[in-house]
Design a protein around this motif. Structure first.
Motif, mmCIF file in Angstrom:
data_model
loop_
_atom_site.group_PDB
_atom_site.id
_atom_site.type_symbol
_atom_site.label_atom_id
_atom_site.label_comp_id
_atom_site.label_asym_id
_atom_site.label_seq_id
_atom_site.Cartn_x
_atom_site.Cartn_y
_atom_site.Cartn_z
ATOM 1 N N TYR A 102 0.651 -1.041 0.360
ATOM 2 C CA TYR A 102 -0.244 -0.061 0.188
ATOM 3 C C TYR A 102 1.004 1.622 0.294
ATOM 4 O O TYR A 102 0.559 1.996 -0.918
ATOM 5 C CB TYR A 102 -0.839 -0.183 1.101
ATOM 6 N N PHE A 103 2.022 1.790 1.126
ATOM 7 C CA PHE A 103 2.705 2.468 1.171
ATOM 8 C C PHE A 103 3.787 2.701 -0.478
ATOM 9 O O PHE A 103 4.073 3.498 -0.285
ATOM 10 C CB PHE A 103 3.411 2.338 2.387
ATOM 11 N N GLU A 108 1.246 9.605 -1.449
ATOM 12 C CA GLU A 108 1.815 10.509 -0.817
ATOM 13 C C GLU A 108 0.320 11.075 -0.152
ATOM 14 O O GLU A 108 -0.309 10.972 0.867
ATOM 15 C CB GLU A 108 2.809 11.073 -0.249
ATOM 16 N N ARG A 111 -2.677 8.796 0.381
ATOM 17 C CA ARG A 111 -2.409 8.020 1.300
ATOM 18 C C ARG A 111 -3.366 9.051 2.804
ATOM 19 O O ARG A 111 -3.440 8.765 3.816
ATOM 20 C CB ARG A 111 -1.268 7.913 2.104
ATOM 21 N N HIS A 114 -6.507 9.637 2.904
ATOM 22 C CA HIS A 114 -7.192 7.711 3.437
ATOM 23 C C HIS A 114 -7.433 7.877 5.102
ATOM 24 O O HIS A 114 -8.194 7.886 5.711
ATOM 25 C CB HIS A 114 -6.682 7.339 2.576
#
Length: 220
Positions: A102-103, A108, A111, A114
């Motif tokens: 996922y990373f 970024e 993320r 999220h």
């Protein structure tokens, strides 16, 4: 008979001429309350405190607009502190439970969106049921679906919830799906990418010429 004379014992005399006396006077030099006897300051120092006020204090807001402003500031402060405490709990959990893929595969900026959405839902004590929409720099559309749990069939349910706009002028084909599950099985997070990834024009003669030039330089 001779009468017996009674004699009384003489009181004992001190053996020293100096007599010591103990002072019963209390030294108040270390007691700060002696400067304000009976005052609220003295009560506060003793752990008591002033009695509750019975009338408006001089420092209290008098006008309605001031009271509203103070109330707004107090509410904002309380909500900010509550959200901060939630984020302090969510971030470590989020970093430790999402898979490494996922990373590596999610930008970024996505993320951050999220985790902000997840923290907001958890702060409101709601289920992790989120639909987020964003765009990549090249114009492609990305839909992020977050659902609680990792039960079988979750991905299929998400696909059935995708928008159906094939007949619209804004139609973009679904070109990529990224599927992620939290390691503690608390949630599923999937990304659906719409739109073709743009490619630079391909000229076979230019590419072939570059290969030939490289081969010639190697042979020299």
């Amino acid at each position: 008979t001779t009468p017996i004379a009674s004699a009384s014992a003489a009181p004992s005399q001190p053996t020293s001429s100096s007599v010591r006396t103990l002072s019963t006077t209390t030294d108040h030099r270390d007691d700060p309350t002696r400067y304000f006897p009976g005052s609220s300051f003295a009560d506060a120092l003793r752990g008591g405190g002033p009695p509750p006020p019975t009338e408006r204090a001089s420092w209290q807001a008098e006008h309605n607009i001031d009271i509203q402003r103070v109330t707004q500031v107090a509410i904002i402060h309380e909500l900010t502190q509550q959200q901060t405490r939630t984020i302090e709990r969510v971030v470590p959990w989020y970093l430790s439970t999402m898979p490494s893929a996922y990373f590596r595969g999610v930008p970024e900026s996505f993320r951050m969106d999220h985790i902000k959405a997840i923290a907001a839902v958890m702060d409101a004590n709601m289920d992790l049921y989120l639909n987020l929409q964003s765009h990549l720099p090249d114009g492609r559309q990305v839909l992020t679906f977050i659902r609680p749990g990792t039960q079988p069939g979750t991905l299929l349910k998400m696909i059935k919830e995708l928008p159906w706009n094939q007949n619209s002028d804004l139609y973009l084909p679904l070109t990529r799906v990224q599927v992620f599950s939290a390691e503690d099985e608390s949630m599923s997070l999937n990304l659906f990418v719409y739109g073709e990834e743009p490619h630079e024009p391909f000229d076979a003669r230019v590419v072939g010429g570059g290969i030939l030039d490289y081969a010639e330089s190697v042979q020299r």
